[in-house]
Structures are given as structure tokens and as C-alpha cells.
Design a protein around this motif. Structure first.
Motif, PDB file in Angstrom:
ATOM      1  N   UNK A 169       8.428   9.601 -26.491  1.00  0.00           N
ATOM      2  CA  UNK A 169       7.338   8.630 -26.612  1.00  0.00           C
ATOM      3  C   UNK A 169       7.758   7.232 -26.177  1.00  0.00           C
ATOM      4  N   UNK A 170       9.024   6.921 -26.325  1.00  0.00           N
ATOM      5  CA  UNK A 170       9.551   5.611 -25.945  1.00  0.00           C
ATOM      6  C   UNK A 170       9.638   5.428 -24.434  1.00  0.00           C
ATOM      7  N   UNK A 171       9.532   6.539 -23.683  1.00  0.00           N
ATOM      8  CA  UNK A 171       9.734   6.497 -22.244  1.00  0.00           C
ATOM      9  C   UNK A 171      11.151   6.874 -21.863  1.00  0.00           C
ATOM     10  N   UNK A 172      12.003   7.079 -22.875  1.00  0.00           N
ATOM     11  CA  UNK A 172      13.358   7.565 -22.620  1.00  0.00           C
ATOM     12  C   UNK A 172      13.327   9.009 -22.156  1.00  0.00           C
ATOM     13  N   UNK A 173      14.390   9.417 -21.476  1.00  0.00           N
ATOM     14  CA  UNK A 173      14.399  10.724 -20.814  1.00  0.00           C
ATOM     15  C   UNK A 173      15.462  11.658 -21.387  1.00  0.00           C
ATOM     16  N   UNK A 174      15.061  12.899 -21.626  1.00  0.00           N
ATOM     17  CA  UNK A 174      15.976  13.958 -22.024  1.00  0.00           C
ATOM     18  C   UNK A 174      16.277  14.781 -20.770  1.00  0.00           C
ATOM     19  N   UNK A 175      17.551  14.859 -20.412  1.00  0.00           N
ATOM     20  CA  UNK A 175      17.913  15.552 -19.180  1.00  0.00           C
ATOM     21  C   UNK A 175      19.324  16.113 -19.287  1.00  0.00           C
ATOM     22  N   UNK A 201       4.676   5.273 -13.269  1.00  0.00           N
ATOM     23  CA  UNK A 201       4.554   4.624 -14.572  1.00  0.00           C
ATOM     24  C   UNK A 201       5.816   3.850 -14.952  1.00  0.00           C
ATOM     25  N   UNK A 202       5.615   2.768 -15.684  1.00  0.00           N
ATOM     26  CA  UNK A 202       6.722   2.145 -16.396  1.00  0.00           C
ATOM     27  C   UNK A 202       6.944   2.952 -17.670  1.00  0.00           C
ATOM     28  N   UNK A 203       8.140   2.895 -18.195  1.00  0.00           N
ATOM     29  CA  UNK A 203       8.437   3.684 -19.391  1.00  0.00           C
ATOM     30  C   UNK A 203       7.533   3.313 -20.568  1.00  0.00           C
ATOM     31  N   UNK A 204       7.104   2.074 -20.620  1.00  0.00           N
ATOM     32  CA  UNK A 204       6.249   1.620 -21.726  1.00  0.00           C
ATOM     33  C   UNK A 204       4.877   2.279 -21.727  1.00  0.00           C
ATOM     34  N   UNK A 205       4.499   2.896 -20.602  1.00  0.00           N
ATOM     35  CA  UNK A 205       3.172   3.516 -20.497  1.00  0.00           C
ATOM     36  C   UNK A 205       3.130   4.926 -21.078  1.00  0.00           C
ATOM     37  N   UNK A 206       4.293   5.508 -21.359  1.00  0.00           N
ATOM     38  CA  UNK A 206       4.330   6.902 -21.816  1.00  0.00           C
ATOM     39  C   UNK A 206       3.624   7.076 -23.153  1.00  0.00           C
ATOM     40  N   UNK A 207       3.843   6.161 -24.087  1.00  0.00           N
ATOM     41  CA  UNK A 207       3.196   6.288 -25.398  1.00  0.00           C
ATOM     42  C   UNK A 207       1.676   6.254 -25.281  1.00  0.00           C
ATOM     43  N   UNK A 208       1.160   5.423 -24.366  1.00  0.00           N
ATOM     44  CA  UNK A 208      -0.291   5.360 -24.153  1.00  0.00           C
ATOM     45  C   UNK A 208      -0.809   6.666 -23.564  1.00  0.00           C
ATOM     46  N   UNK A 209      -0.062   7.227 -22.618  1.00  0.00           N
ATOM     47  CA  UNK A 209      -0.474   8.483 -21.999  1.00  0.00           C
ATOM     48  C   UNK A 209      -0.457   9.611 -23.024  1.00  0.00           C
ATOM     49  N   UNK A 210       0.565   9.625 -23.876  1.00  0.00           N
ATOM     50  CA  UNK A 210       0.632  10.655 -24.921  1.00  0.00           C
ATOM     51  C   UNK A 210      -0.531  10.503 -25.891  1.00  0.00           C
ATOM     52  N   UNK A 211      -0.871   9.266 -26.232  1.00  0.00           N
ATOM     53  CA  UNK A 211      -1.989   9.019 -27.138  1.00  0.00           C
ATOM     54  C   UNK A 211      -3.286   9.570 -26.551  1.00  0.00           C
ATOM     55  N   UNK A 212      -3.492   9.341 -25.253  1.00  0.00           N
ATOM     56  CA  UNK A 212      -4.715   9.820 -24.605  1.00  0.00           C
ATOM     57  C   UNK A 212      -4.757  11.337 -24.527  1.00  0.00           C
ATOM     58  N   UNK A 213      -3.585  11.969 -24.434  1.00  0.00           N
ATOM     59  CA  UNK A 213      -3.521  13.428 -24.375  1.00  0.00           C
ATOM     60  C   UNK A 213      -3.827  14.064 -25.718  1.00  0.00           C
TER      61      UNK A 213
END
Length: 298
Positions: free
Chosen positions: A203-209, A284-296
């Protein structure tokens, strides 16, 4: 179709189609399961699907992406059950929604490729880590566009998945060099950009890899080299780790080796080290991930 049969079909899909994402394979199995499920209530259907999802998460593959995709799928199940009380009508709606969702997921990689290849220019030197299907297809598309560039590929211990990436690039006629994981700092001096795939995005935009990604990100940041992560939106995951110790053990290891002392297979790269995310939702910037998750999930 019981869970054991579904799991075997899942394993067979992964073996027969190595370029197929485990997440997409899992969604196909869920769709097939829904068509033959004999539940007489919506609650029973949801229970059976949740049970299958748990079973799929025990297979030795990229559990992170399977977990995130299945969670999204289950969200669609919840929405459908709220609107329809009749089980037959609900199953019909689920099939339509599921087919639409699966189609969207299947087309995600091609959209990312279009974004990524635009950032590759003639004479670029690119560093990639391990093996990533979407990164490979992006490099292949740039090569087909007659762009001239060179790729440095980490060998990516402990499973040396980078060797597979190197062999595929070489076979495609793309100029490339296989390097030691320990040579990243040395090579980065002459790199223009870093491309990396992902097994999941927090959610933070950090990546698991793949393990070693965090090391590369730290070096790239120190040398002011852009790090672009190419990842499908169905890998967005509702977790918020602050560091690597926060990652659940089931994501760090293959299911069969969770309780062993073997080295973790993945690590977490905080958002501050990532320049941009190239996704099927756009750049996307990493900060946008939480917004995208919220919309999903709303």
C-alpha cells in the motif's frame, strides 16, 4: 472439482505455460471452479472459493502475486453477493465479472510494455534483476523498434533466475551481459536506468521482489540512477510493511520451506528508492498506490 484436483490443474498450467503469470493461472482455476461448484447458497460458494484460494497459496510459486490477485477476485465475489440473493443469478453475475476481470488481467502486461519501452533510447545501458516476464517483453518490444541498447542482467542467486533472463535476451538477439550479484555497484556507474519487475506492491508503494532488489535500489539511489518498476495492478497488495522484518513468512519462502532456515527468496524495497511504477493503470508515483487500492476495494 475438489481442491486437490484444482491444485493439480494449477501446477499443470504453470508447467505447460512458463510465460503465464501464476496469478493469472490461479484466476483461471478459480473461474473453472465456479462453473462446476455445486453450492446451494452464496455463503457456501464463498466458503468453497476461500478454501480453494488457501489451497492455491500452498503451491511453490510466487505466492505474493497469487495472494493479491485472489484477494481482488474475492472482492468482486463480495460485491456480487451483496446485490444478488439467488445463487443461480449470483453465479451468472460472477462468471461475467470474473471473465471481465480475467480479460483485464491478461491484457495488463501489453499495456505496461508500451509505457516501459518509451523510456529506452539508443545507446542506453540498462540493468535488470533476475527474471521478469514483463521486463523481458518490454526489452523485446524496444529491440523490435530498432533501438540499440545493452542490458546487464544479474545472475540472481540462489536460484540463478537471471541466467534464464540472459539466455532469453541473447536468443532474441538483444545485446546483454550476465553479471555477478556482487558486481551491481561496479556496473551501475555506466548504467542509464534500472528496470525491475515485482511480485507484489504494498500500500505504501514499496515493492516486494526477488532477493537482492533492495540492494540494487540502494545503490541506484546513491548513484542517482532512475529505478523503474514494471508491475501489473493485480499485484497491488493490502499490506503495509515498514521494513523487511515486517514481511509475512509465507511471502518470504516457498510454502514447502516456510519453517526451514533457508534464505528468504524476496525482499522489500521502500517507496523512497523507486522512481516510477509502470502499470496497466498508467505510470504512477509510489504515493498513488494507496489511492488505486482504495478505488479497487470500494
Amino acid at each position: 472439482m475438489d481442491n486437490d484436483e484444482a491444485v493439480e490443474n494449477f501446477k499443470k498450467l504453470l508447467a505447460e505455460q512458463p510465460d503465464l503469470s501464476p496469478a493469472v493461472a490461479a484466476l483461471r482455476i478459480l473461474m473453472d471452479f465456479m462453473t462446476v461448484d455445486t453450492s446451494e447458497t452464496i455463503q457456501g460458494l464463498e466458503k468453497n472459493i476461500k478454501s480453494l484460494v488457501e489451497a492455491l497459496n500452498t503451491v511453490d510459486c510466487s505466492v505474493t502475486s497469487v495472494k493479491s490477485a485472489c484477494e481482488l477476485f474475492m472482492r468482486f465475489i463480495t460485491l456480487a453477493s451483496l446485490d444478488h440473493s439467488d445463487i443461480k443469478e449470483c453465479k451468472s453475475v460472477l462468471s461475467l465479472r470474473g471473465a471481465k476481470f480475467l480479460q483485464k488481467v491478461s491484457n495488463a502486461r501489453s499495456k505496461i510494455v508500451k509505457h516501459g519501452q518509451k523510456f529506452i533510447h539508443d545507446q542506453h545501458k540498462i540493468l535488470v534483476h533476475s527474471h521478469s516476464r514483463v521486463v523481458y517483453e518490454t526489452l523485446l518490444e524496444a529491440h523490435k523498434s530498432k533501438k540499440r541498447f545493452h542490458v546487464y542482467v544479474t545472475e540472481s542467486a540462489p536460484d540463478f533466475a537471471g541466467k534464464l533472463m540472459y539466455e532469453k535476451l541473447e536468443k532474441a538477439g538483444i545485446s546483454c551481459t550476465l553479471i555477478l550479484d556482487a558486481a551491481v555497484g561496479y556496473v551501475l556507474e555506466k548504467i542509464n536506468l534500472v528496470f525491475m519487475g515485482a511480485e507484489g506492491v504494498a500500500e505504501s508503494g514499496g515493492v516486494i521482489n526477488k532477493i537482492g532488489s533492495y540492494n540494487i535500489a540502494i545503490c541506484a539511489k546513491a548513484m542517482r540512477k532512475p529505478l523503474y518498476v514494471l508491475v501489473e495492478s493485480f499485484k497491488f497488495l493490502r499490506i503495509f510493511p515498514l521494513n523487511n522484518t515486517d514481511l509475512p513468512n509465507e511471502l518470504k519462502h516457498l510454502c514447502s520451506k516456510i519453517d526451514t532456515k533457508e534464505h528468504p527468496l524476496i525482499d522489500y524495497t521502500p517507496p523512497s528508492y523507486i522512481t516510477l511504477l509502470f502499470t496497466d493503470l498508467g505510470i504512477l508515483h509510489t504515493s498513488a498506490v494507496s489511492d488505486e487500492l482504495a478505488s479497487l476495494y470500494v
